[in-house]
Design a protein around this motif. Sequence first.
Motif, PDB file in Angstrom:
ATOM      1  N   ILE A   1      18.387  21.551  -9.763  1.00  0.00           N
ATOM      2  CA  ILE A   1      17.996  20.776  -8.584  1.00  0.00           C
ATOM      3  C   ILE A   1      16.717  20.007  -8.911  1.00  0.00           C
ATOM      4  N   GLY A   2      16.698  18.722  -8.581  1.00  0.00           N
ATOM      5  CA  GLY A   2      15.537  17.888  -8.871  1.00  0.00           C
ATOM      6  C   GLY A   2      15.713  17.054 -10.115  1.00  0.00           C
ATOM      7  N   THR A   3      16.933  16.957 -10.603  1.00  0.00           N
ATOM      8  CA  THR A   3      17.188  16.192 -11.824  1.00  0.00           C
ATOM      9  C   THR A   3      17.389  14.710 -11.544  1.00  0.00           C
ATOM     10  N   ASN A   4      17.575  14.345 -10.280  1.00  0.00           N
ATOM     11  CA  ASN A   4      17.755  12.942  -9.905  1.00  0.00           C
ATOM     12  C   ASN A   4      16.611  12.517  -8.989  1.00  0.00           C
ATOM     13  N   THR A   5      16.640  12.920  -7.744  1.00  0.00           N
ATOM     14  CA  THR A   5      15.498  12.684  -6.857  1.00  0.00           C
ATOM     15  C   THR A   5      14.855  14.028  -6.525  1.00  0.00           C
ATOM     16  N   ASP A   6      13.604  13.988  -6.090  1.00  0.00           N
ATOM     17  CA  ASP A   6      12.838  15.216  -5.894  1.00  0.00           C
ATOM     18  C   ASP A   6      13.281  15.949  -4.626  1.00  0.00           C
ATOM     19  N   PRO A   7      13.683  17.212  -4.735  1.00  0.00           N
ATOM     20  CA  PRO A   7      14.123  17.955  -3.542  1.00  0.00           C
ATOM     21  C   PRO A   7      12.968  18.313  -2.617  1.00  0.00           C
ATOM     22  N   TYR A   8      11.741  18.198  -3.128  1.00  0.00           N
ATOM     23  CA  TYR A   8      10.562  18.521  -2.310  1.00  0.00           C
ATOM     24  C   TYR A   8       9.754  17.277  -1.952  1.00  0.00           C
ATOM     25  N   GLN A   9      10.426  16.135  -1.852  1.00  0.00           N
ATOM     26  CA  GLN A   9       9.729  14.931  -1.415  1.00  0.00           C
ATOM     27  C   GLN A   9       9.268  15.115   0.031  1.00  0.00           C
TER      28      GLN A   9
ATOM     29  N   CYS B   1       7.843   6.766  -7.388  1.00  0.00           N
ATOM     30  CA  CYS B   1       7.540   6.628  -8.809  1.00  0.00           C
ATOM     31  C   CYS B   1       8.236   5.378  -9.346  1.00  0.00           C
ATOM     32  N   VAL B   2       7.457   4.437  -9.860  1.00  0.00           N
ATOM     33  CA  VAL B   2       8.037   3.154 -10.242  1.00  0.00           C
ATOM     34  C   VAL B   2       8.990   3.279 -11.417  1.00  0.00           C
ATOM     35  N   TYR B   3       8.818   4.304 -12.238  1.00  0.00           N
ATOM     36  CA  TYR B   3       9.639   4.482 -13.436  1.00  0.00           C
ATOM     37  C   TYR B   3      10.910   5.290 -13.171  1.00  0.00           C
TER      38      TYR B   3
ATOM     39  N   PRO C   1       0.809  -1.220   0.000  1.00  0.00           N
ATOM     40  CA  PRO C   1       0.000   0.000   0.000  1.00  0.00           C
ATOM     41  C   PRO C   1       0.844   1.274   0.000  1.00  0.00           C
ATOM     42  N   ARG C   2       0.519   2.165  -0.910  1.00  0.00           N
ATOM     43  CA  ARG C   2       1.144   3.473  -1.032  1.00  0.00           C
ATOM     44  C   ARG C   2       2.638   3.385  -1.298  1.00  0.00           C
ATOM     45  N   ARG C   3       3.073   2.320  -1.943  1.00  0.00           N
ATOM     46  CA  ARG C   3       4.444   2.192  -2.408  1.00  0.00           C
ATOM     47  C   ARG C   3       4.402   1.839  -3.880  1.00  0.00           C
ATOM     48  N   GLY C   4       5.456   2.222  -4.612  1.00  0.00           N
ATOM     49  CA  GLY C   4       5.441   2.042  -6.048  1.00  0.00           C
ATOM     50  C   GLY C   4       5.934   0.689  -6.502  1.00  0.00           C
ATOM     51  N   ALA C   5       7.132   0.275  -6.067  1.00  0.00           N
ATOM     52  CA  ALA C   5       7.702  -0.991  -6.507  1.00  0.00           C
ATOM     53  C   ALA C   5       6.917  -2.159  -5.930  1.00  0.00           C
ATOM     54  N   VAL C   6       6.828  -3.229  -6.694  1.00  0.00           N
ATOM     55  CA  VAL C   6       6.138  -4.425  -6.236  1.00  0.00           C
ATOM     56  C   VAL C   6       7.056  -5.285  -5.380  1.00  0.00           C
ATOM     57  N   THR C   7       8.364  -5.289  -5.688  1.00  0.00           N
ATOM     58  CA  THR C   7       9.310  -6.135  -4.966  1.00  0.00           C
ATOM     59  C   THR C   7      10.498  -5.323  -4.456  1.00  0.00           C
TER      60      THR C   7
ATOM     61  N   GLN D   1      -2.323   7.606 -11.545  1.00  0.00           N
ATOM     62  CA  GLN D   1      -1.233   8.298 -10.843  1.00  0.00           C
ATOM     63  C   GLN D   1      -1.015   7.745  -9.441  1.00  0.00           C
ATOM     64  N   SER D   2      -2.076   7.297  -8.789  1.00  0.00           N
ATOM     65  CA  SER D   2      -1.959   6.837  -7.397  1.00  0.00           C
ATOM     66  C   SER D   2      -1.146   5.555  -7.268  1.00  0.00           C
ATOM     67  N   THR D   3      -1.031   4.786  -8.337  1.00  0.00           N
ATOM     68  CA  THR D   3      -0.184   3.598  -8.293  1.00  0.00           C
ATOM     69  C   THR D   3       1.163   3.838  -8.976  1.00  0.00           C
ATOM     70  N   LEU D   4       1.165   4.705  -9.982  1.00  0.00           N
ATOM     71  CA  LEU D   4       2.391   5.003 -10.718  1.00  0.00           C
ATOM     72  C   LEU D   4       3.346   5.851  -9.883  1.00  0.00           C
ATOM     73  N   GLU D   5       2.775   6.794  -9.123  1.00  0.00           N
ATOM     74  CA  GLU D   5       3.539   7.729  -8.279  1.00  0.00           C
ATOM     75  C   GLU D   5       2.825   7.853  -6.935  1.00  0.00           C
ATOM     76  N   PRO D   6       2.838   6.808  -6.116  1.00  0.00           N
ATOM     77  CA  PRO D   6       1.909   6.692  -4.990  1.00  0.00           C
ATOM     78  C   PRO D   6       1.975   7.783  -3.925  1.00  0.00           C
TER      79      PRO D   6
END
Length: 367
Positions: free
Chosen positions: A140-148, A90-92, A14-20, A210-215
């Motif tokens: 800034i934000g080119t790798n991981t999101d600075p506003y996560q 984000c799974v992608y 729940p509320r996570r992107g990757a399955v494994t 979007q809720s599963t692609l980018e939970p």
Amino acid sequence: MLHVMDTRPDSPTPRRGAVTNAVGRFERHARHREDDGWNRPPAAEDWEEPPPLRTHVQRDASRSILARNTSPDIPFDRSINPYRGCEHGCVYCFARPTHAYLGLSPGLDFETRLFEKPDAPALLEAELRKPSYRPAPIAIGTNTDPYQPIERTRRIMRGILEVLRDYRHPVTIVTKSALVTRDIDILAPMAAANLARVAVSITSLDRILQSTLEPRAATPGARLATVKALSDAGIPTAVMVAPVIPALTDHEIEALLAKAAEAGAEAAGWIFLRLPLEVRDLFEEWLREHHPARADRVLSLVRQARDGQLYQSAFASRMRGSGPVAELIGQRFRIAARRLNLTPRDVALDVSQFRRPPRKGDQMTLF
């Protein structure tokens, strides 16, 4: 060095992107969970769901903060990443494989085992103080999101912006978080001096998808509201339609750009789905779990845009793909962007204003 001990069950968390949580490519052994029956409850009604995965944050002890690159298809040569890993899930995300360098999984570990860089503002100031430093826009934000999500309490990104403001140093930001509006008080004056721009990434207008692609990322509506808030504050704001996933999100290009223009975006860009290294398997797992009827079609179209492979890293095509599928997506995007006046403008940020503010105790110059 931390090591992944096993994989999670092959079912959505729940509320996570990757399955494994498969081990990274540098690990010598792959570990899988097997149900031998010993831990099964005697009756179905006694079954309890496993506890939710919690986010763990560790300190990143990096001694430098500016990452440099010489990639010919990237419009910047330096960037800052306040965090490693990203809770958006984000799974992608093409940054996922970087967790393998830490002995962690690019799967669930990437979105639950995070690393913060609390010294980032001080490290940045030390870099800008060097006599040899020559200013150019920092991305800034080119790798991981600075506003996560953890930025709400850590406030590392805000500290970085305060340094850049004080040094009148240009900055570009990419995010999919509404939290960026918190820093409008810094960004708006910088933008008025042609020192700041923001791009908001929007993958889909479909809330369910979007809720599963980018939970754990902001909803599509919240991102459009963010574009409007930034634009109303006078901050040049673009929208990144990224990634475009054929047979899953590509049909939304025109509608998404129309909503972006309505919200006040002044430009737009796009990136074709990228599946480097472990992301390839993670995305396919997600696709077969959440969209099994479309999975083969999506993967086939991706291969058609990657010369028969799921990914190619060549500079000339990694962002756009090649062949009829990619060309058609690009043509549709260009036509819609031109019609909506969202074609990017080649306007450089101003590096001439850079200055090193005096520190307490510094000797004043005569002239």
